[in-house]
Every structure is written in C-alpha cells, then in structure tokens.
Design a protein around this motif. Structure first.
Motif, PDB file in Angstrom:
ATOM      1  N   ALA A  65      37.505  37.500  41.747  1.00  0.00           N
ATOM      2  CA  ALA A  65      38.612  36.609  41.477  1.00  0.00           C
ATOM      3  C   ALA A  65      39.646  37.242  41.002  1.00  0.00           C
ATOM      4  O   ALA A  65      40.915  36.999  41.290  1.00  0.00           O
ATOM      5  CB  ALA A  65      38.211  35.450  40.774  1.00  0.00           C
ATOM      6  N   VAL A  66      39.435  38.096  39.821  1.00  0.00           N
ATOM      7  CA  VAL A  66      40.610  38.927  39.333  1.00  0.00           C
ATOM      8  C   VAL A  66      41.394  39.955  40.473  1.00  0.00           C
ATOM      9  O   VAL A  66      42.480  40.033  40.269  1.00  0.00           O
ATOM     10  CB  VAL A  66      40.106  39.810  38.223  1.00  0.00           C
ATOM     11  N   ILE A  67      40.489  40.395  41.260  1.00  0.00           N
ATOM     12  CA  ILE A  67      41.231  41.219  42.446  1.00  0.00           C
ATOM     13  C   ILE A  67      42.246  40.205  43.225  1.00  0.00           C
ATOM     14  O   ILE A  67      43.107  40.782  43.634  1.00  0.00           O
ATOM     15  CB  ILE A  67      40.229  41.884  43.151  1.00  0.00           C
ATOM     16  N   HIS A  68      41.708  39.058  43.628  1.00  0.00           N
ATOM     17  CA  HIS A  68      42.277  38.297  44.491  1.00  0.00           C
ATOM     18  C   HIS A  68      43.499  37.637  43.557  1.00  0.00           C
ATOM     19  O   HIS A  68      44.778  37.272  44.121  1.00  0.00           O
ATOM     20  CB  HIS A  68      41.354  37.113  45.275  1.00  0.00           C
ATOM     21  N   ILE A  69      43.621  37.419  42.436  1.00  0.00           N
ATOM     22  CA  ILE A  69      44.638  36.995  41.419  1.00  0.00           C
ATOM     23  C   ILE A  69      45.672  38.215  41.511  1.00  0.00           C
ATOM     24  O   ILE A  69      46.854  37.817  41.513  1.00  0.00           O
ATOM     25  CB  ILE A  69      44.244  36.572  40.298  1.00  0.00           C
ATOM     26  N   ASP A 100      32.283  49.065  44.381  1.00  0.00           N
ATOM     27  CA  ASP A 100      31.188  48.951  43.232  1.00  0.00           C
ATOM     28  C   ASP A 100      31.904  48.959  41.937  1.00  0.00           C
ATOM     29  O   ASP A 100      33.361  48.873  42.048  1.00  0.00           O
ATOM     30  CB  ASP A 100      30.278  50.153  43.397  1.00  0.00           C
ATOM     31  N   GLU A 101      31.323  49.001  40.774  1.00  0.00           N
ATOM     32  CA  GLU A 101      31.831  49.060  39.518  1.00  0.00           C
ATOM     33  C   GLU A 101      32.921  50.035  39.323  1.00  0.00           C
ATOM     34  O   GLU A 101      33.999  49.930  38.752  1.00  0.00           O
ATOM     35  CB  GLU A 101      30.946  48.964  38.318  1.00  0.00           C
ATOM     36  N   PRO A 102      32.573  51.623  39.574  1.00  0.00           N
ATOM     37  CA  PRO A 102      33.613  52.334  39.488  1.00  0.00           C
ATOM     38  C   PRO A 102      34.791  52.297  40.331  1.00  0.00           C
ATOM     39  O   PRO A 102      35.791  52.701  39.906  1.00  0.00           O
ATOM     40  CB  PRO A 102      32.859  53.792  40.020  1.00  0.00           C
ATOM     41  N   GLY A 103      34.645  51.615  41.704  1.00  0.00           N
ATOM     42  CA  GLY A 103      35.658  51.469  42.444  1.00  0.00           C
ATOM     43  C   GLY A 103      36.709  50.297  41.862  1.00  0.00           C
ATOM     44  O   GLY A 103      37.816  50.133  41.995  1.00  0.00           O
ATOM     45  N   PHE A 104      36.066  49.362  41.403  1.00  0.00           N
ATOM     46  CA  PHE A 104      36.700  48.134  40.657  1.00  0.00           C
ATOM     47  C   PHE A 104      37.649  48.615  39.540  1.00  0.00           C
ATOM     48  O   PHE A 104      38.703  48.497  39.429  1.00  0.00           O
ATOM     49  CB  PHE A 104      35.655  47.243  40.141  1.00  0.00           C
ATOM     50  N   GLN A 105      36.992  49.594  38.919  1.00  0.00           N
ATOM     51  CA  GLN A 105      37.639  50.162  37.445  1.00  0.00           C
ATOM     52  C   GLN A 105      38.801  51.069  38.079  1.00  0.00           C
ATOM     53  O   GLN A 105      39.915  50.981  37.563  1.00  0.00           O
ATOM     54  CB  GLN A 105      36.695  51.084  36.778  1.00  0.00           C
ATOM     55  N   ARG A 106      38.391  51.944  39.199  1.00  0.00           N
ATOM     56  CA  ARG A 106      39.842  52.723  39.770  1.00  0.00           C
ATOM     57  C   ARG A 106      40.934  51.981  40.035  1.00  0.00           C
ATOM     58  O   ARG A 106      42.258  52.004  39.965  1.00  0.00           O
ATOM     59  CB  ARG A 106      39.213  53.617  40.663  1.00  0.00           C
ATOM     60  N   LEU A 107      40.596  50.625  40.803  1.00  0.00           N
ATOM     61  CA  LEU A 107      41.431  49.594  41.469  1.00  0.00           C
ATOM     62  C   LEU A 107      42.256  49.006  40.200  1.00  0.00           C
ATOM     63  O   LEU A 107      43.471  48.918  40.440  1.00  0.00           O
ATOM     64  CB  LEU A 107      40.800  48.570  42.266  1.00  0.00           C
ATOM     65  N   MET A 108      41.598  48.704  39.247  1.00  0.00           N
ATOM     66  CA  MET A 108      42.425  48.081  38.138  1.00  0.00           C
ATOM     67  C   MET A 108      43.340  49.096  37.413  1.00  0.00           C
ATOM     68  O   MET A 108      44.358  48.666  37.185  1.00  0.00           O
ATOM     69  CB  MET A 108      41.174  47.335  37.295  1.00  0.00           C
ATOM     70  N   ARG A 109      43.022  50.150  37.327  1.00  0.00           N
ATOM     71  CA  ARG A 109      43.681  51.049  36.686  1.00  0.00           C
ATOM     72  C   ARG A 109      44.939  51.369  37.549  1.00  0.00           C
ATOM     73  O   ARG A 109      46.152  51.573  36.986  1.00  0.00           O
ATOM     74  CB  ARG A 109      42.923  52.585  36.545  1.00  0.00           C
ATOM     75  N   TYR A 110      44.860  51.465  38.705  1.00  0.00           N
ATOM     76  CA  TYR A 110      45.932  51.548  39.738  1.00  0.00           C
ATOM     77  C   TYR A 110      46.988  50.493  39.592  1.00  0.00           C
ATOM     78  O   TYR A 110      48.014  50.514  39.367  1.00  0.00           O
ATOM     79  CB  TYR A 110      45.408  51.832  41.152  1.00  0.00           C
ATOM     80  N   PHE A 111      46.320  49.277  39.739  1.00  0.00           N
ATOM     81  CA  PHE A 111      47.033  47.798  39.371  1.00  0.00           C
ATOM     82  C   PHE A 111      48.097  48.099  37.877  1.00  0.00           C
ATOM     83  O   PHE A 111      49.011  47.673  37.641  1.00  0.00           O
ATOM     84  CB  PHE A 111      46.381  46.814  39.541  1.00  0.00           C
ATOM     85  N   ALA A 112      47.127  48.564  36.947  1.00  0.00           N
ATOM     86  CA  ALA A 112      47.651  48.303  35.778  1.00  0.00           C
ATOM     87  C   ALA A 112      49.038  49.426  35.516  1.00  0.00           C
ATOM     88  O   ALA A 112      49.851  49.286  34.792  1.00  0.00           O
ATOM     89  CB  ALA A 112      46.615  48.731  34.617  1.00  0.00           C
TER      90      ALA A 112
END
Length: 129
Positions: free
Chosen positions: A8-12, A41-53
C-alpha cells in the motif's frame, strides 16, 4: 513477499508522484530488479523506499517536509484512526495549515511528536479501562 501495508505504501508513493505506469515499472526494475511490487522482497522494498526518499518530488525546498516525515505522519494518523478532515482541522488549529505537504521540516517534527503524544495518551487510557 511483502505484506499488504508495504504494498500500500508503494502505491501511495506512486500516486503522490503522479508517475505513469511505465515510468513506475521502469523505476522498480532499475532500483530493485522487478517490474511488479508483488515481486519485491524486503531488501528490494528498502532500496525502492531509499530511492523515493532521495527523490526531489518529496521536498519543495531544503527546509520542506521530508518523505520519511510524511510517511511517518501518515502512519501515526492511521494508528489514531483520524480521517483527512480530522487531520486537516488539527493542522489548521495548531500549525496554521491544513496540508501536510506545506509543513517545514521543523513543523513536521513537532507534528510527529504531538501525534505520538496523543497516541501514547490514548493507549494509556485504554490500558486503564
């Protein structure tokens, strides 16, 4: 596999960035090696969130609210079960704005601390009942 809250966070984030589906999938592939959030996966999610941040989309200025602050405020609002009107009224009363996005970094920190305090008080009251 990610839980539904992280999906949901990713889609937001996708909605807030107002990116096309193609750009969104290309970004995920570049950053995390997948074309669908379901495959993260979890590491991919973390990389994506860092990219967005780090994205310039999330800060109007150096002093503006950060992506991390915005997401934390949204999380606290969910925990409090506040709807958008309740949030807007709270912000208007104490911070002279009704939009989270217009907060400065300093104001956002104060909002976070206030919401944490309200949540802790509510949890303390529920524990006494």
């Amino acid at each position: 596999m990610l839980d539904h809250k992280k999906l949901a966070v990713i889609h937001i984030v996708k909605k807030e960035l107002q990116v096309s589906d193609q750009e969104y999938r290309d970004t995920m592939e570049k950053v995390a090696g997948v074309r669908s959030a379901k495959d993260l996966d979890e590491p991919g999610f973390q990389r994506l969130m860092r990219y967005f941040a780090r994205s310039t989309h999330y800060r109007a200025s150096r002093e503006g609210i950060t992506f991390r602050q915005r997401m934390y405020i949204k999380h606290l609002l969910e925990d409090l079960a506040w709807d958008s009107l309740h949030c807007a009224n709270f912000l208007k009363k104490y911070y002279k704005t009704s939009n989270i996005g217009t907060l400065s970094k300093t104001e956002a920190s104060k909002v976070i601390e206030a919401l944490k305090h309200i949540l802790a008080g509510r949890q303390k009251m529920e524990g006494q009942e």
